[in-house]
Design a protein around this motif. Structure first.
Motif, PDB file in Angstrom:
ATOM      1  N   MET A 184       0.746  -1.264  -0.034  1.00  0.00           N
ATOM      2  CA  MET A 184      -0.125  -0.180  -0.053  1.00  0.00           C
ATOM      3  C   MET A 184       0.851   1.302   0.127  1.00  0.00           C
ATOM      4  O   MET A 184       1.852   1.183   0.751  1.00  0.00           O
ATOM      5  N   PRO A 185       0.410   2.324  -0.570  1.00  0.00           N
ATOM      6  CA  PRO A 185       1.254   3.538  -0.793  1.00  0.00           C
ATOM      7  C   PRO A 185       1.127   4.528   0.636  1.00  0.00           C
ATOM      8  O   PRO A 185       0.373   5.600   0.542  1.00  0.00           O
ATOM      9  N   GLY A 186       1.216   3.809   1.853  1.00  0.00           N
ATOM     10  CA  GLY A 186       1.097   4.389   3.071  1.00  0.00           C
ATOM     11  C   GLY A 186       1.039   3.200   4.069  1.00  0.00           C
ATOM     12  O   GLY A 186       1.026   2.145   3.915  1.00  0.00           O
ATOM     13  N   ALA A 198      -5.483  -0.506   6.087  1.00  0.00           N
ATOM     14  CA  ALA A 198      -4.761   0.609   5.362  1.00  0.00           C
ATOM     15  C   ALA A 198      -5.089   1.771   6.014  1.00  0.00           C
ATOM     16  O   ALA A 198      -6.206   2.696   5.887  1.00  0.00           O
ATOM     17  N   ARG A 199      -4.034   2.323   6.948  1.00  0.00           N
ATOM     18  CA  ARG A 199      -4.363   3.634   7.707  1.00  0.00           C
ATOM     19  C   ARG A 199      -4.804   4.876   7.065  1.00  0.00           C
ATOM     20  O   ARG A 199      -5.534   5.536   7.399  1.00  0.00           O
ATOM     21  N   ILE A 200      -3.789   5.157   5.926  1.00  0.00           N
ATOM     22  CA  ILE A 200      -3.999   6.317   5.126  1.00  0.00           C
ATOM     23  C   ILE A 200      -3.038   6.181   4.087  1.00  0.00           C
ATOM     24  O   ILE A 200      -1.986   5.474   4.214  1.00  0.00           O
ATOM     25  N   ALA A 201      -3.418   6.811   2.886  1.00  0.00           N
ATOM     26  CA  ALA A 201      -2.686   6.802   1.834  1.00  0.00           C
ATOM     27  C   ALA A 201      -2.682   8.523   1.232  1.00  0.00           C
ATOM     28  O   ALA A 201      -3.652   8.705   0.963  1.00  0.00           O
ATOM     29  N   ILE A 202      -1.777   9.177   1.720  1.00  0.00           N
ATOM     30  CA  ILE A 202      -1.837  10.373   1.469  1.00  0.00           C
ATOM     31  C   ILE A 202      -1.914  11.126   0.018  1.00  0.00           C
ATOM     32  O   ILE A 202      -2.376  12.241  -0.189  1.00  0.00           O
ATOM     33  N   LEU A 209      -3.809   9.082  -2.205  1.00  0.00           N
ATOM     34  CA  LEU A 209      -5.153   8.513  -2.766  1.00  0.00           C
ATOM     35  C   LEU A 209      -6.139   9.052  -1.949  1.00  0.00           C
ATOM     36  O   LEU A 209      -6.116   9.104  -0.848  1.00  0.00           O
ATOM     37  N   PRO A 210      -7.270   9.305  -2.570  1.00  0.00           N
ATOM     38  CA  PRO A 210      -8.580   9.786  -2.048  1.00  0.00           C
ATOM     39  C   PRO A 210      -9.231   8.818  -1.191  1.00  0.00           C
ATOM     40  O   PRO A 210      -9.619   7.841  -1.618  1.00  0.00           O
ATOM     41  N   ASP A 211      -9.798   9.207  -0.058  1.00  0.00           N
ATOM     42  CA  ASP A 211     -10.447   8.419   0.781  1.00  0.00           C
ATOM     43  C   ASP A 211     -10.017   7.170   1.626  1.00  0.00           C
ATOM     44  O   ASP A 211     -10.766   6.542   1.975  1.00  0.00           O
ATOM     45  N   TRP A 212      -8.696   7.267   1.601  1.00  0.00           N
ATOM     46  CA  TRP A 212      -8.077   6.130   2.038  1.00  0.00           C
ATOM     47  C   TRP A 212      -7.498   6.375   3.519  1.00  0.00           C
ATOM     48  O   TRP A 212      -6.646   6.745   3.917  1.00  0.00           O
ATOM     49  N   VAL A 213      -8.605   6.376   4.322  1.00  0.00           N
ATOM     50  CA  VAL A 213      -8.460   6.413   5.844  1.00  0.00           C
ATOM     51  C   VAL A 213      -8.936   5.289   6.533  1.00  0.00           C
ATOM     52  O   VAL A 213     -10.264   5.054   6.270  1.00  0.00           O
ATOM     53  N   ASP A 214      -8.339   4.591   7.139  1.00  0.00           N
ATOM     54  CA  ASP A 214      -8.577   3.152   8.127  1.00  0.00           C
ATOM     55  C   ASP A 214      -9.620   2.213   7.012  1.00  0.00           C
ATOM     56  O   ASP A 214     -10.702   2.082   7.722  1.00  0.00           O
ATOM     57  N   VAL A 215      -9.019   1.919   5.881  1.00  0.00           N
ATOM     58  CA  VAL A 215      -9.737   1.194   5.056  1.00  0.00           C
ATOM     59  C   VAL A 215      -9.626  -0.431   5.516  1.00  0.00           C
ATOM     60  O   VAL A 215      -8.262  -0.808   5.711  1.00  0.00           O
ATOM     61  N   PRO A 216     -10.539  -1.368   5.782  1.00  0.00           N
ATOM     62  CA  PRO A 216     -10.037  -2.714   6.150  1.00  0.00           C
ATOM     63  C   PRO A 216      -9.887  -3.524   4.859  1.00  0.00           C
ATOM     64  O   PRO A 216     -10.630  -4.443   4.726  1.00  0.00           O
ATOM     65  N   ASN A 276       3.152  -1.312   3.960  1.00  0.00           N
ATOM     66  CA  ASN A 276       3.344  -0.179   3.278  1.00  0.00           C
ATOM     67  C   ASN A 276       4.195  -0.723   2.184  1.00  0.00           C
ATOM     68  O   ASN A 276       4.898  -1.669   2.298  1.00  0.00           O
ATOM     69  N   ASP A 277       3.875  -0.041   0.896  1.00  0.00           N
ATOM     70  CA  ASP A 277       4.757  -0.550  -0.340  1.00  0.00           C
ATOM     71  C   ASP A 277       6.276  -0.409  -0.349  1.00  0.00           C
ATOM     72  O   ASP A 277       6.884  -1.402  -0.783  1.00  0.00           O
ATOM     73  N   ALA A 278       6.847   0.565   0.532  1.00  0.00           N
ATOM     74  CA  ALA A 278       8.078   0.571   0.682  1.00  0.00           C
ATOM     75  C   ALA A 278       8.668  -0.688   1.471  1.00  0.00           C
ATOM     76  O   ALA A 278       9.737  -1.155   1.124  1.00  0.00           O
ATOM     77  N   ASN A 279       8.069  -0.967   2.495  1.00  0.00           N
ATOM     78  CA  ASN A 279       8.203  -1.951   3.351  1.00  0.00           C
ATOM     79  C   ASN A 279       8.198  -3.268   2.523  1.00  0.00           C
ATOM     80  O   ASN A 279       9.203  -4.052   2.457  1.00  0.00           O
TER      81      ASN A 279
END
Length: 302
Positions: A66-68, A77-81, A83-90, A107-110
């Motif tokens: 994930m990009p976040g 997915a806690r947040i993807a700064i 991408l729109p509306d990606w806050v605490d997505v299960p 996280n994608d970098a991880n």
């Protein structure tokens, strides 16, 4: 041999691969990220791509980059700064419900760090840092052969460390972050050119492009100095699209580190180009799924 799916969710493309437990990629594909990239649209696109990639349901589990940050359990997915509306997505729950296969996210970098540790430039080291230079600047920390994610899963946001307290505002809320000096957007802002164009100009000997890359390397070196002092890694692996021009900026980055870091903190330090290119996140996501769901012990309980 067990099989898993590794998925790398990006702002413009979603890459999927089907991997065996030895790292062999059996098949892969890339699809455009729906725009706007709201969670529901992205989920539908991923599910459809999975059905096309693995119609016989041979893969036992799914890993997603994930990009976040995600939570420590790899479920949310806690947040993807970016991408729109990606806050605490299960995300894991959603994909499990749609595919019937256990899922883990990170996280994608991880994930890229895991990929490089498994099959790439980090495979000879137990302690290294990965820094990805691209649309954003991400990072991963490998300590004693394990990915370090911190107590709540959000560690390793290396691109968000401060470089200039009064610098350009970052989507994270920070100012003058490393990302605001080294990302593709920062390069365009500083030069009006894309990184690949600047790389081509440098290869032709253009003095302005060469000067820019030296300056870029110095900024990178300053940022890495803080990380070296804190973590004293065996190696730093540089990935992401901008790393294609590493030959022009790594020398000045290394010089900056040698000037700023005491020898006791950088003894034996290697600075290397990543080896997996844009496959690193996908490979690492597959490794994530293998480690979580496909060990002999866990598989025998399913």
């Amino acid at each position: 041999m067990k099989q898993v799916l590794g998925i790398d969710l990006g702002g413009t493309a979603i890459k999927l691969g089907q991997f065996e437990s030895d790292g062999t990629c059996l098949r892969s594909c890339s699809i455009p990220t729906p725009q706007p990239a709201i969670p529901e649209a992205v989920l539908a696109a991923i599910v459809e791509a999975i059905e096309q990639l693995d119609p016989n349901r041979e893969a036992l589990a799914i890993g997603v980059g994930m990009p976040g940050p995600t939570d420590a359990a790899g479920r949310i997915a806690r947040i993807a700064i970016n991408l729109p509306d990606w806050v605490d997505v299960p995300l894991a729950d959603w994909l499990e419900a749609k595919t019937g296969r256990p899922t883990i996210a990170a996280n994608d970098a991880n994930c890229a760090g895991l990929g490089e540790a498994w099959l790439g430039a980090g495979r000879s080291f137990r302690n290294f840092i990965l820094l990805t230079l691209g649309t954003g600047v991400g990072g991963a920390i490998m300590l004693n052969g394990e990915l370090f994610i911190g107590h709540n899963g959000a560690a390793g946001e290396l691109g968000l460390i401060s470089l200039d307290a009064n610098g350009t505002l970052c989507n994270s809320g920070n100012r003058g972050s490393l990302e605001q000096h080294l990302s593709i957007g920062a390069i365009r802002r500083r030069t009006g050119k894309a990184p690949d164009e600047l790389g081509q100009l440098a290869r032709s000997g253009d003095p302005e492009a060469l000067s820019f890359w030296r300056s870029y390397g110095r900024d990178l070196g300053v940022g890495l100095t803080s990380l070296v002092y804190v973590l004293t890694p065996e190696a730093i692996v540089i990935g992401g699209g901008v790393s294609a021009s590493a030959e022009f900026f790594l020398p000045s980055a290394i010089a900056e580190i040698e000037q700023r870091v005491m020898p006791t903190s950088r003894e034996g330090l290697r600075i290397l180009r990543a080896e997996l290119g844009n496959r690193a996140g996908m490979v690492g996501a597959a490794k994530l799924a293998l480690d979580r769901y496909c060990t002999e012990e866990l598989s025998s309980t399913r």
